[in-house]
Design a protein around this motif. Sequence first.
Motif, PDB file in Angstrom:
ATOM      1  N   GLU A  20       2.553 -31.341 -33.831  1.00  0.00           N
ATOM      2  CA  GLU A  20       3.689 -31.294 -33.133  1.00  0.00           C
ATOM      3  C   GLU A  20       4.554 -30.222 -33.782  1.00  0.00           C
ATOM      4  OE1 GLU A  20       7.855 -33.102 -31.519  1.00  0.00           O
ATOM      5  OE2 GLU A  20       6.347 -34.269 -32.174  1.00  0.00           O
ATOM      6  N   ILE A  21       4.912 -30.517 -35.141  1.00  0.00           N
ATOM      7  CA  ILE A  21       5.572 -29.457 -35.899  1.00  0.00           C
ATOM      8  C   ILE A  21       4.915 -28.188 -35.975  1.00  0.00           C
ATOM      9  CG2 ILE A  21       6.269 -29.173 -38.476  1.00  0.00           C
ATOM     10  CD1 ILE A  21       6.945 -32.074 -38.499  1.00  0.00           C
ATOM     11  N   ALA A  22       3.567 -28.241 -36.355  1.00  0.00           N
ATOM     12  CA  ALA A  22       2.898 -26.641 -36.517  1.00  0.00           C
ATOM     13  C   ALA A  22       3.073 -26.143 -35.288  1.00  0.00           C
ATOM     14  CB  ALA A  22       1.470 -27.066 -36.693  1.00  0.00           C
ATOM     15  N   ALA A  23       3.047 -26.892 -34.034  1.00  0.00           N
ATOM     16  CA  ALA A  23       3.044 -25.872 -32.724  1.00  0.00           C
ATOM     17  C   ALA A  23       4.356 -25.425 -32.446  1.00  0.00           C
ATOM     18  CB  ALA A  23       2.740 -26.866 -31.612  1.00  0.00           C
ATOM     19  N   GLU A  24       5.545 -26.408 -32.728  1.00  0.00           N
ATOM     20  CA  GLU A  24       6.895 -25.779 -32.750  1.00  0.00           C
ATOM     21  C   GLU A  24       7.189 -24.643 -33.698  1.00  0.00           C
ATOM     22  OE1 GLU A  24      10.695 -25.641 -31.312  1.00  0.00           O
ATOM     23  OE2 GLU A  24       8.991 -26.802 -30.464  1.00  0.00           O
ATOM     24  N   ILE A  25       6.803 -24.712 -34.938  1.00  0.00           N
ATOM     25  CA  ILE A  25       7.253 -23.729 -35.926  1.00  0.00           C
ATOM     26  C   ILE A  25       6.445 -22.331 -35.561  1.00  0.00           C
ATOM     27  CG2 ILE A  25       6.803 -22.938 -38.347  1.00  0.00           C
ATOM     28  CD1 ILE A  25       7.713 -25.734 -39.157  1.00  0.00           C
ATOM     29  N   ILE A  26       5.127 -22.464 -34.913  1.00  0.00           N
ATOM     30  CA  ILE A  26       4.402 -21.376 -34.551  1.00  0.00           C
ATOM     31  C   ILE A  26       5.051 -20.337 -33.383  1.00  0.00           C
ATOM     32  CG2 ILE A  26       2.366 -20.609 -33.193  1.00  0.00           C
ATOM     33  CD1 ILE A  26       0.686 -22.356 -35.079  1.00  0.00           C
ATOM     34  N   ALA A  27       5.617 -21.465 -32.399  1.00  0.00           N
ATOM     35  CA  ALA A  27       6.319 -20.884 -31.314  1.00  0.00           C
ATOM     36  C   ALA A  27       7.608 -20.236 -31.588  1.00  0.00           C
ATOM     37  CB  ALA A  27       6.883 -22.168 -30.378  1.00  0.00           C
ATOM     38  N   ILE A  80       8.359 -19.181 -34.588  1.00  0.00           N
ATOM     39  CA  ILE A  80       7.785 -17.479 -35.280  1.00  0.00           C
ATOM     40  C   ILE A  80       7.719 -16.681 -34.264  1.00  0.00           C
ATOM     41  CG2 ILE A  80       5.944 -16.599 -36.672  1.00  0.00           C
ATOM     42  CD1 ILE A  80       5.925 -19.140 -38.247  1.00  0.00           C
ATOM     43  N   GLU A  81       6.905 -16.890 -33.492  1.00  0.00           N
ATOM     44  CA  GLU A  81       6.417 -15.982 -32.361  1.00  0.00           C
ATOM     45  C   GLU A  81       7.974 -15.479 -31.443  1.00  0.00           C
ATOM     46  OE1 GLU A  81       2.052 -17.264 -30.798  1.00  0.00           O
ATOM     47  OE2 GLU A  81       3.659 -18.240 -29.790  1.00  0.00           O
ATOM     48  N   ALA A  82       8.568 -16.478 -31.538  1.00  0.00           N
ATOM     49  CA  ALA A  82      10.202 -15.866 -30.827  1.00  0.00           C
ATOM     50  C   ALA A  82      11.135 -15.390 -31.702  1.00  0.00           C
ATOM     51  CB  ALA A  82      10.740 -17.368 -30.186  1.00  0.00           C
ATOM     52  N   GLY A  83      10.785 -15.480 -33.214  1.00  0.00           N
ATOM     53  CA  GLY A  83      11.663 -14.977 -34.023  1.00  0.00           C
ATOM     54  C   GLY A  83      12.889 -15.727 -34.497  1.00  0.00           C
ATOM     55  N   THR A  84      12.862 -17.013 -34.132  1.00  0.00           N
ATOM     56  CA  THR A  84      13.675 -17.938 -34.246  1.00  0.00           C
ATOM     57  C   THR A  84      13.572 -19.146 -35.249  1.00  0.00           C
ATOM     58  OG1 THR A  84      13.045 -19.444 -32.345  1.00  0.00           O
ATOM     59  CG2 THR A  84      14.857 -17.794 -31.906  1.00  0.00           C
ATOM     60  N   VAL A 113       4.609 -11.472 -39.937  1.00  0.00           N
ATOM     61  CA  VAL A 113       4.482 -12.462 -38.936  1.00  0.00           C
ATOM     62  C   VAL A 113       2.993 -12.667 -38.448  1.00  0.00           C
ATOM     63  CG1 VAL A 113       5.260 -12.836 -36.393  1.00  0.00           C
ATOM     64  CG2 VAL A 113       6.889 -11.780 -38.299  1.00  0.00           C
ATOM     65  N   GLU A 114       2.205 -11.729 -37.966  1.00  0.00           N
ATOM     66  CA  GLU A 114       0.865 -12.052 -37.638  1.00  0.00           C
ATOM     67  C   GLU A 114       0.005 -12.816 -38.645  1.00  0.00           C
ATOM     68  OE1 GLU A 114      -0.351 -11.421 -34.649  1.00  0.00           O
ATOM     69  OE2 GLU A 114       1.777 -10.738 -34.315  1.00  0.00           O
ATOM     70  N   SER A 115       0.309 -12.384 -40.051  1.00  0.00           N
ATOM     71  CA  SER A 115      -0.536 -13.024 -40.955  1.00  0.00           C
ATOM     72  C   SER A 115      -0.067 -14.619 -40.925  1.00  0.00           C
ATOM     73  CB  SER A 115      -0.324 -12.507 -42.406  1.00  0.00           C
ATOM     74  OG  SER A 115      -0.945 -11.135 -42.320  1.00  0.00           O
TER      75      SER A 115
END
Length: 702
Positions: free
Chosen positions: A7-14, A16-20, A258-260
């Motif tokens: 859950e934490i990994a998925a939320e942080i990935i999201a 990062i993708e959103a820049g937030t 970001v991509e890395s």
Amino acid sequence: MSNYRDEIAAEIIARIEAGTAPWMMPWDAGTIGTGPFNPITNKAYRGINDLWLGLQGRADPRWMTYKQAAGIEAQVRKGEKSATIEYWQWTDRVAMTDQDGKPVLDDEGKQRFYNVQLERPRVFYAKVFNAEQIDGLAPFVAPPAPPEPERHALAEKLLAESGVPVLHDQNNRAFYRIASDEIHLPPRNFFRSAEAYYETALHELGHATGHQSRLKREFGPRGGEVYAREELRAEIASYMLARDMGISFDPSNHAAYVESWLKALQDDKNEIFRAARDAEIIKTWVMEPERRPELERSATPQAVTSEQVIPEREEKAMAAEPTPRTYIAVPYDEKNEAKAAGAKWDRGAKSWYVPEGTDPAAFSKWATAAKAPAPELSPVEEFAQALKTHGLIVKGDPVMDGQWHRCPVEGDKAKQLSGSYIGYLDGRPSGNITNYRAGGTTKWVAAGVSLTDAERAHIQAEAANVRAAREAERLAAAEKAARNAYGVWQNLPGEANPENSPYLAAKGVKGHGVKVNGEGHMIIPCRDAAGRLWNIQTVTPENKLFLRDSRKEGTFHVLEVTGKGTLDALLPLKQGVIIIAEGYATAATIFEETGRPVISAFDSSNLKAVAEAVRTKFPDRPILIAGDNDHANVHGNVGMVKAEEAAKAVGGKMVAPSFTAEEKAQKLTDFNDLHQSRGAGWVRRAIEGALSKAQGQERGIA
């Protein structure tokens, strides 16, 4: 709880993708709140718990368990959702026994225990609620941000105590070099603010903690996964440091990674947990020097190869190297085609150009290398011959862009520019030629026929390219001069005063934010509105000199009570007039007589540029231009004319000293002359009188 980490990994990935993600959001100094903490234990949440609770979108930083809330007679509201945190236990509490296996008791007859180190930690989870979800708690009152001087003093202390050398030897790059264990930065005045400097310096110090003599992290080749992982740790640590220290935070350099980051987190959900842990350790190493030996002993050594490098930052707060435009020759009837291809029109150069980042191949048909058919003698060549005939010496082709250009003439000594010309390409090419040695200006008109659109476009594009290249050279030279100015200024022995500066003694004024060199010459810093040092003025008994190829336009020196000499020093003074004068002695006289802040623009030609810079910084502050009274100038009263122009440009007022016939005969011109001629009080009355008069016309100028 694998779902918890997922859950934490998925939320942080999201995020990062959103820049937030927390470390991807900028803030200004003193505006970030306290990090998540438990008010019952008064301990801050660390590592991944810090990041995870920070993602919950709560303004109140207090978090606690249901039981802890109940223990202080507070109540979690029904239906509120908790956040899960993870913590590890590295020791276990074991009951003490004697040789016979019997319990060992203390003096009160209670069981005694001791702690043992576990080979593998035990992982525990807890459900916590935010104070906003709990009734019965007093409102949270955030501690005030420490004053700016305290924040800066702490940053200086941490940098100094780190033992890592900080060298100010770069132009627009900031990086940590692992081979020499050094931080390399531009000079402090290259940054847009002191906050930006400390943020960058501490970011690089975060990298330096990974050295094998400290926390022993791995650094990989630029662009690789290991390289990006190190930058992720440094960015998160910078976020934590800036938040806890109350300094500004600008994560604008993270975009390249970001991509890395995403790939690393998607490949291994535990990477964000390791990164948060390492970032917490970095922050602790930087902010708690007493814990460094402990942290370094527990760090696991990693091999370092010659290929390992440290991520470099190109700091946006610093001045970038100028990039000249590429101009193209577009005939009028082809302008729509060029525009559709992406070309842009430069009104000043009167030519089309290729936008930066655009493939120039799309504009090859208009490249200036492919010259349009020209008559036997082009207008530029004809104008060049005319210039030569009149004794002007022009290197290369003359620039026919509708602007005056200075150049030497025959008989000039080194650096003399006694010639001037202006050329036009509109309609029938023409121009004016001036040789100041010979006297007079000659009008020139091309003998040939009018130019075709293609010919005019080609010449205009070539002229624009030449001008752009010259401007780039000028800016590069100004940057070099700025670095020289910084070096000279930083190494001057001390502040100037009437005892060590003959100039100040002669003018009867004190030193305010100025220095003196070994020859007793006063040195004045020339800064722009952002506070960057571009130049220095050396004042000798005979001359006032600036550095060669330096920038003077729009630079100035501020005389105010703190002695900082920058416009930012005037920010606390939210009201009141700002006075702008020409030279230092005039500015110092007005400052000492009135107690009001005064800006020295150095000379009359710079008054307007300085006034406009001040107006941009302070759109609502009244401005008074204190001009010189150049009554004896054969070319007119330049001081008053320029002062009027500057005042008009910014909606300000102008005042100049008035002199008697006897004083005019002595060639007195400025307010310092007035002060020395009549004594104390006259300058103050003149300035205050001008302010009072202005108040009568427009309330609020003073």
